[in-house]
Design a protein around this motif. Structure first.
Motif: not given
Length: 94
Positions: A10-35
């Motif tokens: 979980r910590a890695n995902l948060a760190r990697l998303a932030s470092a890549g400029g991704h929001s959890f909402a955008s990543l969620s929709t890209r994998i076919g899940r709700n925001v």
């Protein structure tokens, strides 16, 4: 590389998303899940582990080793074990 704990994933995902400029909402929709899906995974721990296909998709999006997101190391036989061609499985003719 060894597998990481659920909390570390979980910590890695948060760190990697932030470092890549991704929001959890955008990543969620890209994998076919709700925001709210990945935000709930990181903040609330639900689901406990990401399903394999979602974890792989996130690893590809983030360009990281899937094990950073909680994948287990693949199984491998002990050193010196029979190779696939070395063991024979024959059935007797009756």
């Amino acid at each position: 590389m060894t597998c990481v704990t659920d909390e570390a994933a979980r910590a890695n995902l948060a760190r990697l998303a932030s470092a890549g400029g991704h929001s959890f909402a955008s990543l969620s929709t890209r994998i076919g899940r709700n925001v709210a899906y990945l935000q709930q995974f990181v903040k609330r721990g639900t689901p406990r582990r990401l399903p394999e296909d979602e974890r792989r998709a996130l690893a590809m999006i983030l360009q990281v080793d899937e094990r950073l997101l909680g994948a287990r190391d693949p199984w491998a036989p002990e050193a010196g074990a029979a190779s696939p061609g070395g063991a024979s499985c024959s059935r007797s003719e009756a």
